[in-house]
Design an enzyme around this catalytic site. Structure first.
Site, short mmCIF file in Angstrom:
data_model
loop_
_atom_site.label_atom_id
_atom_site.label_comp_id
_atom_site.label_asym_id
_atom_site.label_seq_id
_atom_site.Cartn_x
_atom_site.Cartn_y
_atom_site.Cartn_z
N HIS A 1 0.83 -1.21 0.00
CA HIS A 1 0.00 0.00 0.00
C HIS A 1 0.87 1.25 0.00
CE1 HIS A 1 -3.73 -2.20 1.79
NE2 HIS A 1 -3.79 -2.12 0.48
N HIS B 1 -2.16 -2.51 -8.19
CA HIS B 1 -2.19 -3.01 -6.81
C HIS B 1 -1.38 -4.30 -6.69
CE1 HIS B 1 -3.84 -4.05 -2.89
NE2 HIS B 1 -4.21 -5.22 -3.38
N1 LIG Z 1 -13.29 -5.57 -2.18
C1 LIG Z 1 -12.16 -6.18 -1.91
O1 LIG Z 1 -12.07 -7.03 -1.02
C2 LIG Z 1 -10.95 -5.85 -2.73
C3 LIG Z 1 -9.80 -6.66 -2.63
C4 LIG Z 1 -8.72 -6.36 -3.46
C5 LIG Z 1 -8.78 -5.29 -4.34
N2 LIG Z 1 -9.92 -4.53 -4.39
C6 LIG Z 1 -10.01 -3.41 -5.34
O2 LIG Z 1 -9.99 -3.96 -6.65
C7 LIG Z 1 -9.51 -2.96 -7.54
C8 LIG Z 1 -8.51 -3.60 -8.49
O3 LIG Z 1 -9.19 -4.59 -9.20
P1 LIG Z 1 -8.61 -5.18 -10.56
O4 LIG Z 1 -7.19 -5.51 -10.37
O5 LIG Z 1 -9.54 -6.23 -10.98
O6 LIG Z 1 -8.60 -3.92 -11.53
P2 LIG Z 1 -9.70 -3.30 -12.52
O7 LIG Z 1 -11.06 -3.56 -12.07
O8 LIG Z 1 -9.31 -1.87 -12.72
O9 LIG Z 1 -9.42 -4.10 -13.87
C9 LIG Z 1 -8.17 -3.96 -14.49
C10 LIG Z 1 -8.29 -3.63 -15.98
O10 LIG Z 1 -8.63 -4.83 -16.67
C11 LIG Z 1 -9.78 -4.62 -17.48
N3 LIG Z 1 -10.46 -5.90 -17.55
C12 LIG Z 1 -11.19 -6.49 -16.58
N4 LIG Z 1 -11.53 -7.73 -16.96
C13 LIG Z 1 -11.04 -7.90 -18.19
C14 LIG Z 1 -11.08 -8.99 -19.11
N5 LIG Z 1 -11.64 -10.16 -18.81
N6 LIG Z 1 -10.48 -8.81 -20.31
C15 LIG Z 1 -9.85 -7.64 -20.62
N7 LIG Z 1 -9.77 -6.60 -19.78
C16 LIG Z 1 -10.36 -6.74 -18.58
C17 LIG Z 1 -10.53 -3.53 -16.78
O11 LIG Z 1 -11.41 -2.86 -17.66
C18 LIG Z 1 -9.39 -2.63 -16.30
O12 LIG Z 1 -8.95 -1.81 -17.34
C19 LIG Z 1 -8.94 -1.85 -6.69
O13 LIG Z 1 -9.82 -0.76 -6.71
C20 LIG Z 1 -8.88 -2.46 -5.30
O14 LIG Z 1 -9.05 -1.49 -4.29
C21 LIG Z 1 -10.99 -4.80 -3.62
#
Ligand SMILES: NC(=O)c1ccc[n+]([C@@H]2O[C@H](COP(=O)([O-])OP(=O)(O)OC[C@H]3O[C@@H](n4cnc5c(N)ncnc54)[C@H](O)[C@@H]3O)[C@@H](O)[C@H]2O)c1
Length: 357
Positions: free
Chosen positions: A248, A261
């Site tokens: 973080h 992340h």
């Molecule tokens: N709620 C929780 O317990 C928890 C835990 C960990 C992280 N998070 C949160 O999750 C977020 C990060 O999530 P992430 O890593 O999934 O990032 P994200 O949601 O930003 O997705 C990453 C990128 O991949 C693209 N994408 C998604 N699925 C795709 C697919 N199948 N094919 C092509 N492109 C695709 C998205 O449009 C985006 O550009 C952060 O905001 C973090 O704070 C929440």
């Protein structure tokens, strides 16, 4: 394959590569309900045919938000609420979050708040969302003062994982998601530690069967931790933050969007192993195993050089800092980690210099 997150009356199933189709599952489990699917612009394009098919079969409404962490805001959350209310949602409406962690967190939070709580189905499309954010009920949005500072616990009604979505996921995002799987190797028991070590190369090759098994094991570990500590009050859930105190802070130093992340977590795990060795948390007999694990860690490129003093200071402003004392999740033996609250600050500085110096 079906797992259960056991939370008494809030228990829910997690389907992984189920035989039936998503609309078939909705028809059998949620007959007579209305559905509102929230996704982002990227996925709406990539999966236009699939979403159109689901719409034809279930009558779901679709609402598209912009793509990116910078849109994980109160404004976007409100736009989802506006869309739900403008489309006359009622308490029988089920929100479907179709996307990565950003869509899942925003749509889940909208579901938590709209009409004092709507059911939500998480359909994660990134590896990170499949193994982490879609399970456990944390929802929310960012505030200018920090990530995820506004939110609510709102467990999904169902989690629907389909590993076919990973075929369109960019490699950088896949590797970032793999960090969270790798993390479970340090907290999920010896079996998971060994599984990661034996299957590391296959996972990096995107072997679908092995990746599916890695997801299943990861979800099972997360589900067990969440079942013990749903609202993060007893301390067990803190174990999920392995590598996150450093990670973080690194994200903060490079600003939102500077480093994914999961990329920060790879570096955070390297720091956690180093600190554990430095502070004699790991028994001498287990050290060779951790040496080997350390060689497997990915080291995603950083956007610039790391100012280790700024990184150290950033760790103290992490929202998980308790009364100014830094808490680290550190490994003690393969698959086992503990929350350590009284770590010598000098050792922390030495670790930062060793990893980033
Ligand atoms: N709620 C929780 O317990 C928890 C835990 C960990 C992280 N998070 C949160 O999750 C977020 C990060 O999530 P992430 O890593 O999934 O990032 P994200 O949601 O930003 O997705 C990453 C990128 O991949 C693209 N994408 C998604 N699925 C795709 C697919 N199948 N094919 C092509 N492109 C695709 C998205 O449009 C985006 O550009 C952060 O905001 C973090 O704070 C929440």
């Amino acid at each position: 394959m079906e797992l259960t997150v056991n939370l008494a009356q809030r228990s829910y199933p997690v389907f992984i590569d189920a035989q039936e189709s998503f609309p078939q599952m909705l028809a059998s489990r949620l007959a007579g309900r209305r559905f509102a699917l929230v996704t982002n612009t990227t996925l709406a394009d990539l999966y236009a045919d699939l979403i159109a098919q689901w719409r034809a079969e279930t009558g779901l409404q679709v609402y598209t938000i912009p793509d990116g962490e910078q849109f994980k805001t109160v404004a976007t959350w409100q736009s989802v609420i506006d869309a739900l209310l403008n489309n006359r949602c009622d308490r029988a409406t089920v929100v479907i979050a179709f996307g990565g962690g950003v869509v899942g967190d925003i749509a889940g939070f909208a579901a938590a708040c709209c009409l004092r709580g709507l059911d939500c189905i998480q359909v994660p499309t990134t590896l990170l969302a499949m193994v982490d954010s879609s399970v456990g009920g944390k929802t929310g949005v960012d505030h200018p003062r920090g990530k995820n500072l506004i939110g609510a616990f709102h467990q999904p009604r169902i989690v629907w994982i389909d590993t076919r979505y990973l075929t369109t996921l960019p490699a950088k995002e896949f590797n970032a998601g793999y960090a969270e799987i790798f993390k479970y190797g340090f907290i999920g028991g010896r079996d998971m530690f060994d599984f990661i070590e034996h299957n590391h190369t296959a996972i990096l090759r995107h072997d679908r069967v092995i990746v599916g098994e890695a997801i299943r094991r990861s979800v099972a570990i997360k589900a067990a931790v969440v079942a013990l500590d749903e609202f993060e009050t007893s301390g067990q859930r803190a174990l999920l933050n392995f590598g996150h105190t450093f990670g973080h802070a690194l994200e903060k130093c490079f600003g939102f969007g500077g480093l994914l992340h999961g990329e920060a977590i790879w570096w955070g795990m390297a720091c956690a192993i180093d600190l554990a060795c430095r502070t004699d948390m790991i028994s001498p007999s287990a050290q060779p195993l951790f040496e080997r694990a350390r060689t497997l860690l990915l080291r995603p490129s950083l956007p610039g050089s790391v100012d280790t003093s700024a990184l150290y200071d950033a760790m103290f402003s992490d929202k998980k800092t308790m009364s100014g004392a830094l808490r680290f999740v550190l490994p003690t033996e393969p698959g086992v980690s503990v929350v350590a609250a009284s770590i010598d600050p000098t050792a922390v500085r030495q670790t930062l210099n060793a990893i980033f110096g």
